[in-house]
Design a protein around this motif. Structure first.
Motif, mmCIF file in Angstrom:
data_model
loop_
_atom_site.group_PDB
_atom_site.id
_atom_site.type_symbol
_atom_site.label_atom_id
_atom_site.label_comp_id
_atom_site.label_asym_id
_atom_site.label_seq_id
_atom_site.Cartn_x
_atom_site.Cartn_y
_atom_site.Cartn_z
ATOM 1 N N ILE A 28 0.789 -1.019 0.123
ATOM 2 C CA ILE A 28 -0.078 0.127 -0.045
ATOM 3 C C ILE A 28 0.878 1.150 0.054
ATOM 4 O O ILE A 28 1.680 1.533 0.796
ATOM 5 C CB ILE A 28 -0.881 -0.031 1.210
ATOM 6 N N VAL A 29 0.907 1.986 -1.055
ATOM 7 C CA VAL A 29 1.694 3.217 -1.082
ATOM 8 C C VAL A 29 1.000 4.409 -1.347
ATOM 9 O O VAL A 29 -0.020 4.545 -2.086
ATOM 10 C CB VAL A 29 2.727 2.822 -2.597
ATOM 11 N N SER A 30 1.494 5.364 -0.559
ATOM 12 C CA SER A 30 0.667 6.712 -0.622
ATOM 13 C C SER A 30 1.534 7.830 -0.357
ATOM 14 O O SER A 30 2.516 7.704 0.319
ATOM 15 C CB SER A 30 -0.500 6.496 0.480
ATOM 16 N N GLY A 31 1.239 9.111 -0.735
ATOM 17 C CA GLY A 31 1.725 10.271 -0.252
ATOM 18 C C GLY A 31 2.906 10.622 -0.866
ATOM 19 O O GLY A 31 3.267 9.778 -1.928
ATOM 20 N N SER A 32 3.535 11.898 -0.797
ATOM 21 C CA SER A 32 4.796 11.983 -1.197
ATOM 22 C C SER A 32 5.621 13.129 0.081
ATOM 23 O O SER A 32 5.043 13.350 0.971
ATOM 24 C CB SER A 32 4.634 12.868 -2.335
ATOM 25 N N GLY A 33 6.708 13.258 -0.398
ATOM 26 C CA GLY A 33 7.609 13.839 0.420
ATOM 27 C C GLY A 33 7.660 13.345 1.940
ATOM 28 O O GLY A 33 8.002 12.158 1.936
ATOM 29 N N GLU A 34 7.528 13.972 3.071
ATOM 30 C CA GLU A 34 7.666 13.627 4.036
ATOM 31 C C GLU A 34 6.477 12.764 4.708
ATOM 32 O O GLU A 34 6.587 12.133 5.611
ATOM 33 C CB GLU A 34 7.853 15.034 5.345
ATOM 34 N N LYS A 35 5.417 12.884 3.742
ATOM 35 C CA LYS A 35 4.316 12.083 4.000
ATOM 36 C C LYS A 35 4.273 10.782 3.140
ATOM 37 O O LYS A 35 3.095 10.049 3.207
ATOM 38 C CB LYS A 35 3.118 13.015 3.835
ATOM 39 N N PHE A 36 5.154 10.228 2.387
ATOM 40 C CA PHE A 36 5.360 9.180 1.741
ATOM 41 C C PHE A 36 5.285 8.128 2.762
ATOM 42 O O PHE A 36 6.098 8.122 3.874
ATOM 43 C CB PHE A 36 6.510 9.134 1.011
ATOM 44 N N ARG A 37 4.864 7.062 2.472
ATOM 45 C CA ARG A 37 4.350 5.717 3.388
ATOM 46 C C ARG A 37 3.985 4.610 2.435
ATOM 47 O O ARG A 37 3.676 4.715 1.435
ATOM 48 C CB ARG A 37 3.269 5.837 4.362
ATOM 49 N N SER A 38 4.739 3.390 2.755
ATOM 50 C CA SER A 38 4.414 2.211 2.171
ATOM 51 C C SER A 38 4.335 1.236 3.085
ATOM 52 O O SER A 38 5.176 0.999 4.105
ATOM 53 C CB SER A 38 5.556 1.968 1.158
ATOM 54 N N HIS A 67 -2.551 5.090 7.843
ATOM 55 C CA HIS A 67 -3.945 5.263 7.658
ATOM 56 C C HIS A 67 -4.405 6.382 8.179
ATOM 57 O O HIS A 67 -5.259 7.356 7.558
ATOM 58 C CB HIS A 67 -4.735 3.817 8.571
ATOM 59 N N GLN A 68 -3.742 7.137 9.183
ATOM 60 C CA GLN A 68 -4.188 8.580 9.591
ATOM 61 C C GLN A 68 -3.927 9.672 8.389
ATOM 62 O O GLN A 68 -4.643 10.592 8.203
ATOM 63 C CB GLN A 68 -3.372 9.053 10.848
ATOM 64 N N LEU A 69 -2.596 9.495 7.624
ATOM 65 C CA LEU A 69 -2.215 10.419 6.731
ATOM 66 C C LEU A 69 -3.430 9.998 5.448
ATOM 67 O O LEU A 69 -3.783 10.932 4.752
ATOM 68 C CB LEU A 69 -0.925 9.930 6.158
ATOM 69 N N LEU A 70 -3.889 8.780 5.380
ATOM 70 C CA LEU A 70 -5.033 8.502 4.302
ATOM 71 C C LEU A 70 -6.256 9.012 4.667
ATOM 72 O O LEU A 70 -7.078 9.208 3.496
ATOM 73 C CB LEU A 70 -4.999 6.954 4.134
ATOM 74 N N THR A 71 -6.560 9.368 5.803
ATOM 75 C CA THR A 71 -7.820 9.930 5.914
ATOM 76 C C THR A 71 -7.873 11.525 5.687
ATOM 77 O O THR A 71 -8.666 11.893 5.469
ATOM 78 C CB THR A 71 -8.218 9.868 7.592
ATOM 79 N N GLN A 72 -6.543 12.060 5.500
ATOM 80 C CA GLN A 72 -6.426 13.367 4.756
ATOM 81 C C GLN A 72 -6.267 13.505 3.408
ATOM 82 O O GLN A 72 -6.898 14.452 2.704
ATOM 83 C CB GLN A 72 -5.187 13.964 5.774
ATOM 84 N N ASP A 73 -5.721 12.441 3.023
ATOM 85 C CA ASP A 73 -5.409 12.192 1.266
ATOM 86 C C ASP A 73 -5.508 10.669 0.940
ATOM 87 O O ASP A 73 -4.735 10.054 1.195
ATOM 88 C CB ASP A 73 -4.043 12.642 1.121
ATOM 89 N N PRO A 74 -6.806 10.526 0.667
ATOM 90 C CA PRO A 74 -7.261 9.097 0.638
ATOM 91 C C PRO A 74 -6.771 8.555 -0.752
ATOM 92 O O PRO A 74 -6.688 7.063 -0.957
ATOM 93 C CB PRO A 74 -8.821 9.035 0.417
ATOM 94 N N ARG A 75 -5.786 9.001 -1.645
ATOM 95 C CA ARG A 75 -5.310 8.398 -2.770
ATOM 96 C C ARG A 75 -4.355 7.394 -2.490
ATOM 97 O O ARG A 75 -3.408 7.904 -1.792
ATOM 98 C CB ARG A 75 -5.093 9.323 -3.993
ATOM 99 N N ALA A 76 -4.318 6.274 -3.133
ATOM 100 C CA ALA A 76 -3.018 5.423 -2.890
ATOM 101 C C ALA A 76 -2.994 4.442 -3.985
ATOM 102 O O ALA A 76 -4.027 4.512 -4.818
ATOM 103 C CB ALA A 76 -3.388 4.603 -1.490
ATOM 104 N N VAL A 77 -1.744 3.829 -4.012
ATOM 105 C CA VAL A 77 -1.665 2.777 -5.144
ATOM 106 C C VAL A 77 -1.311 1.421 -4.494
ATOM 107 O O VAL A 77 -0.710 1.555 -3.374
ATOM 108 C CB VAL A 77 -0.484 3.148 -6.146
ATOM 109 N N ILE A 78 -2.093 0.415 -4.664
ATOM 110 C CA ILE A 78 -1.787 -0.876 -4.179
ATOM 111 C C ILE A 78 -1.278 -1.781 -5.343
ATOM 112 O O ILE A 78 -1.589 -1.867 -6.345
ATOM 113 C CB ILE A 78 -3.057 -1.342 -3.802
ATOM 114 N N LEU A 79 0.083 -2.179 -4.755
ATOM 115 C CA LEU A 79 1.011 -3.062 -5.791
ATOM 116 C C LEU A 79 0.876 -4.561 -5.560
ATOM 117 O O LEU A 79 1.041 -4.868 -4.437
ATOM 118 C CB LEU A 79 2.406 -2.391 -5.730
ATOM 119 N N VAL A 80 0.535 -5.290 -6.717
ATOM 120 C CA VAL A 80 0.265 -6.675 -6.433
ATOM 121 C C VAL A 80 1.449 -7.250 -7.336
ATOM 122 O O VAL A 80 1.418 -6.976 -8.541
ATOM 123 C CB VAL A 80 -0.815 -7.358 -6.858
#
Length: 213
Positions: A28-38, A67-80
């Protein structure tokens, strides 16, 4: 100008569903810069009436701030990433061929929505465990595990997670399974794969190259 055919496209919605069911552990990949998470998590695919994947369902630990960051910006990419394997030119009669890697994969562009009602978490966990247990290897004298065997610990652990429904906006599949290889090279690849634990990759390659080698 006519559109160039994507030779690595998924053949069907059923193949995408097969991919996720065979390899449910996804990034589960989301955000950018300091808010980038996977985060690496198991997901379950849910389909619409036409059999297309409409949602991917899973859960985060409450202690994971993604998950807290995704409540602010819900767009993500799920990589399989599903079946895959290295293809060695040592298998080929034509040694001028380059090595490569064959694989089945998909990127799901999603919008994340979270749920934490106890009854929804309960239903999600039971579905996830039952699905994973149904495909887990076990001896003839072993039976599938269920969450009730955890006893009182189950309630405590279940309250430490938050569930998500990831609504699929776009799917970017890539099934690189030898479609662009010459017939002789494809035959050599299929023969070479017999020397390793690659039965699943062979099966996918055969499916995507009907009538060849």
């Amino acid at each position: 100008m006519s559109e160039t055919k994507n030779i690595y496209a998924a053949r069907s919605d059923a193949d995408l569903l097969r991919l996720v069911r065979q390899q449910p552990l996804a990034w589960i990949v989301s955000g950018s810069g300091e808010k980038f998470r996977s985060t690496l998590l198991p997901v379950l695919a849910e389909t619409d009436a036409e059999g297309r994947i409409a949602r991917l369902v899973g859960h985060f630990s409450r202690y994971n701030d993604q998950h807290q960051l995704l409540t602010q910006d819900p767009r993500a990419v799920i990589l399989v990433l599903g079946t895959n394997g290295y293809i060695s030119p040592s298998w080929f009669a034509d040694k001028s061929q380059a090595p490569t890697w064959n694989y089945a994969s998909a990127q799901f562009v999603v919008d994340m929505q979270f749920f934490d009602a106890p009854e929804l978490i309960e239903a999600h966990l039971r579905q996830l465990v039952n699905t994973m247990e149904a495909q887990a290897p076990r001896g003839a004298d072993q039976i599938p595990w269920d969450v009730d065997q955890m006893g009182p610990r189950y309630f405590l652990r279940s309250r430490a997670i938050v569930g998500f429904n990831a609504s699929v906006r776009e799917i970017r599949p890539k099934f690189k399974l030898g479609q662009d290889e010459r017939d002789d090279v494809f035959s050599d690849i299929m023969a070479g794969l017999k020397h390793g634990p690659t039965a699943d990759l062979q099966a996918w390659m055969q499916d995507y190259n009907r009538g060849r080698g």
